[in-house]
Enzyme design. Structure first.
Site, mmCIF file in Angstrom:
data_model
loop_
_atom_site.group_PDB
_atom_site.id
_atom_site.type_symbol
_atom_site.label_atom_id
_atom_site.label_comp_id
_atom_site.label_asym_id
_atom_site.label_seq_id
_atom_site.Cartn_x
_atom_site.Cartn_y
_atom_site.Cartn_z
ATOM 1 N N ASP A 504 0.881 -1.238 -0.023
ATOM 2 C CA ASP A 504 0.192 -0.066 0.052
ATOM 3 C C ASP A 504 0.939 1.433 0.113
ATOM 4 O OD1 ASP A 504 -2.537 -1.143 0.041
ATOM 5 O OD2 ASP A 504 -2.254 -1.737 2.222
ATOM 6 N N LYS A 647 5.985 -2.305 10.271
ATOM 7 C CA LYS A 647 5.110 -2.319 9.114
ATOM 8 C C LYS A 647 5.797 -2.499 7.705
ATOM 9 C CE LYS A 647 1.000 -0.445 8.983
ATOM 10 N NZ LYS A 647 -0.450 -0.856 9.153
HETATM 11 C C1 NOJ Z 1 -2.711 -4.054 4.379
HETATM 12 C C2 NOJ Z 1 -3.514 -4.423 3.382
HETATM 13 O O1 NOJ Z 1 -4.749 -4.896 3.780
HETATM 14 C C3 NOJ Z 1 -2.942 -5.578 2.455
HETATM 15 O O2 NOJ Z 1 -3.846 -5.900 1.312
HETATM 16 C C4 NOJ Z 1 -1.915 -5.045 1.916
HETATM 17 O O3 NOJ Z 1 -1.126 -5.614 1.082
HETATM 18 C C5 NOJ Z 1 -0.735 -4.632 3.002
HETATM 19 N N1 NOJ Z 1 -1.422 -3.766 3.878
HETATM 20 C C6 NOJ Z 1 0.725 -4.251 2.589
HETATM 21 O O4 NOJ Z 1 0.898 -3.010 2.381
#
Ligand code: NOJ
Length: 813
Positions: A504, A647
């Site tokens: 993301d 993260k």
């Molecule tokens: C959280 C999202 O729900 C997931 O789809 C995504 O791929 C990850 N973040 C990584 O950024």
């Protein structure tokens, strides 16, 4: 430090110390009526939506992080001493107060022992019902009679909508009233008519029905009540010392223009050895509904039948039967525990709730994220094909006719009638304005796995509408998904990263290129080519094959650097994940996906995975890349916003660990795959809860990497794609259960130290009773199978060989 243990035979996790590092939770109910509950009875309930159907309050991120909830207070009227049936909120000294919480499949039982009074409260939502049950059993284990008061208590929201209830107090405080109705508190919201749902924003032409909730009791008389929270708690007090409980008397105060609650007082005398059952009932519904529900439990209790107990058993039977479709027994109990129960259960919970409701997600994402949901389906296909198919069809109907996926699929999605990210209205409705590059590409492995597990090849021809207009077969939907990425490419011939790929935080735009998506596309092309050959569509197969060859060359020319793949290219030509970069110079996902996609084989696959092992692995899993972004701010790499090691900024993101395990099994490294699994296995951290923090029975979204102050601490429990990626890596990779169109491969990739293990799998309705003999000490490789007495070379069993019940010996060597 440990706070509990697994009870494998009952499929429960038992919390024996209630002061867990974080609330350790469980889920109750269905998508019609859902609830989350901690080991201390905290949490919230909602009808249909965590965001707009919230019926009781929970304070996110509050100081104790675990209040309020579904509380039962107890008071000894001889001396005024009081406690609670869950350790919180009164929090008696643990030297004198005994506590146990059992989280099971869609139910939680919390027990207490204090001064010779034992309680056991089973919390659950009966199957297909729209309310929850707190079945309390209370027993006097002492030698003298006890005069007690009990107070069941719950804090209602004043408004269904979580945000309105929490911040819009000038409105929400003034719409709620409570009434005492003898055996229940009835809360009425907008008694004079509620806001009508209308397409015209702010329209008030038609008034809707008032909203009602109830909190009632069966099995005892109510002696007093409070319908106003602050009357029950008292001013400047907390849940730990409510005035009503301290005094031993509710004040019979209903709510009007303040915070509503349901508090019901029951006075009872318990003789030595005497046990009573009292059932509290909480739900959404008017007085008539409340009375019907409460009366059914009253009738059962007075007739001597155990309605609540029967309902609880019904739930257990349903859930346990779902899990029965795959059960294993290996030398590692922690591994078995995750496969047989907790990882499987988490897959279902994540599948059901998507990212809607947890102690971190408060439900405001009012719909299904495309990529998450399509991946979540993969986690349950081997356990419930029908459920998987239903959701898969929905997701195909949320694909736009240009081939891309709708970033957010509204809960009230109407195929054929949806606006798309190309229109500003979509952004107004969902807050999402752009396509993700990867969304529809997740359909390929999911459709393929569904077809192979179920044997339903004809699904490929099923006609399904697009989200915006038109309809097409599943096969054509898939072709269009490929076209979407082919139509959006950068200068090296790789697909553009658009608003994001799986990550993301990577915003590569319409010309920057993503290697993750490039490998996904390669994988999609190979699956599609296979479908095309099976359907006898040679032109399509050639088309897919030619794009694979083109990508093969591009990978070789632009993406491979000595011993690793790069992560992508910005529009300005900067190489992300090049080994020459000062920060973020080796990334996890391109290495694993090069293998999963089939693009990298042999030496390249080995080198890429070795780079991961040497440069990214930690004792708690592999970091997403390293070193973290700190000084080098790349506008397209927004993970720099997170602290280093956290993260997406060099944290140990959990979901990709499943891909890492899978990739290692594909190249035959059983020892390493198992080592990776153990690093992230929640159960393996049961003795180290003070490090991991999260529930030792579920995966979290991410674990802190080596750069943080808390390396090993995990965050964001339950609702994460990790459930499905790790499940797939185990089932498909380690256990080697790989259904094919007309049969199944059984090709384990295991630690060489496992000399034998067993698997029971239901495959298309037939029982496979599998025994694996690895006395040869292999990591991978099957010499032969003995299927119902017949020796078959290799690892493939044709469906025609299978009877209803099958005994299969897999001889590795
Ligand atoms: C959280 C999202 O729900 C997931 O789809 C995504 O791929 C990850 N973040 C990584 O950024």
């Amino acid at each position: 430090m440990r706070y509990g243990h697994f009870d494998e035979s009952n499929k429960e996790y038992v919390v024996t110390r209630p002061d867990t590092p974080a609330p350790w939770c469980n889920y109750l109910g269905s998508v019609e009526y859902g609830a989350i509950i901690s080991n201390n009875a905290a949490g919230y309930s909602f009808v249909k939506s965590g965001a707009s159907g919230r019926i009781i309050r929970f304070r996110f991120n509050s100081a104790s992080n675990d209040q309020p909830g579904r509380y039962i207070y107890l008071r000894d009227n001889s001396d005024g001493d009081y406690w609670s049936g869950s350790w919180q909120p009164v929090c008696k000294d643990l030297d004198t107060y005994g506590s146990e919480c059992r989280h099971g499949t869609a139910y939680t039982v919390i027990k207490s022992q204090y001064r010779n009074i034992e309680t056991s409260t089973a919390y659950f939502v009966p199957m297909d019902k729209y309310y929850e049950v707190w079945q309390l059993k209370i027993k006097n284990t002492g030698l003298s009679a006890r005069e007690l008061s009990l107070f069941g208590m719950v804090e209602f929201t004043n408004h269904d909508h979580y945000e309105n209830d929490t911040v819009n107090l000038q409105y929400s405080q003034f719409i709620s009233k409570t009434y005492f109705k003898g055996d229940h508190i009835l809360q009425v919201i907008n008694e004079n008519g509620s806001e009508a749902s209308s397409d015209v924003e702010g329209s008030c032409d038609v008034m809707g029905e008032p909203g009602c909730r109830f909190f009632g009791v069966a099995g005892a008389e109510v002696s007093a009540f409070d319908g106003e929270r602050d009357a029950f708690l008292g001013a400047y007090r907390t849940y730990g010392n409510p005035k009503a409980v301290e005094k031993g008397k509710c004040s019979n105060t209903p709510a009007y223009n303040c915070n509503s609650c349901g508090a019901l007082q029951i006075d009872l005398t318990l003789k030595p050895g005497e046990e009573r059952e009292i059932v509290f009932l909480l739900g959404a519904g008017n007085e008539e509904v409340a009375s019907q529900v409460i009366n059914s439990y009253k009738a059962a209790l007075s007739g001597g039948s155990d309605l609540a107990g029967l309902q609880l058993n019904e739930l257990k039977t349903l859930w346990h039967s779902r899990l029965e479709n795959l059960q294993i027994s290996t030398p590692d109990r922690n591994f078995d525990n995750m496969v047989n129960m907790w990882n499987a259960y988490q897959c279902f919970i994540t599948f059901l709730w998507s990212r809607a409701a947890s102690f971190q997600y408060c439900g405001l994402r009012n719909g299904l994220g495309y990529r998450d949901t399509v991946q979540d389906i993969q986690g349950i296909i081997h356990l419930d094909c029908n459920l998987a198919r239903e959701r898969l069809s929905l997701m195909l109907s949320a694909q736009v006719s240009n081939g891309g996926g709708l970033p957010l699929v509204k809960f009230n999605h109407i195929p054929g009638k949806e606006v798309t990210p190309d229109e500003s209205e979509y952004s107004k409705k969902t807050g999402q304005s752009f396509y993700r590059a990867d969304d529809a590409l997740w359909l390929f492995p999911t459709v393929m796995t569904y077809i192979k597990e179920s044997g339903q090849w004809n699904f490929i021809d099923e006609v399904i509408p697009y989200a915006d207009k038109g309809e097409a077969s599943v096969y054509a939907h898939l072709k269009q998904a490929i076209q979407f990425n082919l139509d959006r490419q950068g200068s090296h011939g790789f697909p553009a990263g658009l608003f994001a790929d799986w990550n993301d935080c990577l915003r590569l735009g319409t010309k920057g290129e993503s290697m993750f998506v490039a490998f996904q596309l390669y994988y999609a092309l190979s699956i599609f080519k296979d479908f095309a050959q099976r359907k006898d569509e040679p032109e399509d197969a050639a088309w897919a094959g030619s794009h694979m060859s083109r990508l093969d060359n591009a990978f070789e020319n632009y993406a491979w650097e000595d011993d690793q793949y790069v992560r992508g290219f910005t529009e300005a030509g900067y190489t992300i994940g090049s080994k020459n970069n000062k920060e973020a110079n080796i990334w996890l996902n391109p290495q694993t996906w090069s293998v999963i996609s089939g693009a990298a084989g042999g030496e390249k696959a080995r080198l890429a995975l070795d780079q991961v092992y040497n440069k990214l692995n930690t004792k708690y899993g592999a970091m997403l890349f390293y070193p973290a972004f700190k000084e080098f701010g790349l506008p397209v790499a927004r993970m720099i916003l997170f602290n280093e090691g956290t993260k997406e900024n060099a944290g140990i993101f959990s979901q990709p660990q499943g891909w890492l395990i899978l990739a290692e099994t594909m190249v035959g490294n059983g020892n390493r795959a198992y080592e990776y699994f153990n690093e992230i296995n929640p159960a393996a951290m049961n003795e180290h809860a003070e490090i991991r923090y999260l529930e030792p029975y579920v995966h979290g979204q991410a674990t802190e990497g080596v750069d943080t102050l808390n390396h090993g601490r995990s965050h964001v429990h339950w609702l994460t794609g990790t459930a499905s990626t790790v499940m797939v890596s185990i089932v498909n990779g380690i256990l080697g259960l790989q259904p094919q169109y007309e049969g199944i491969n059984i090709n384990p990739c295991i630690p060489s130290s496992w000399s034998s293990f067993t698997i029971k799998k239901i495959f298309r309705g037939k029982l496979l009773d599998i025994q694996v003999d690895n006395s040869a000490g292999m990591e991978k490789g099957v010499k032969h199978l003995i299927v119902n007495g017949k020796t078959i070379a290799g690892c493939y069993v044709d469906y025609s060989e299978l009877a209803e019940r099958n005994s299969i010996l897999v001889v590795m060597g």
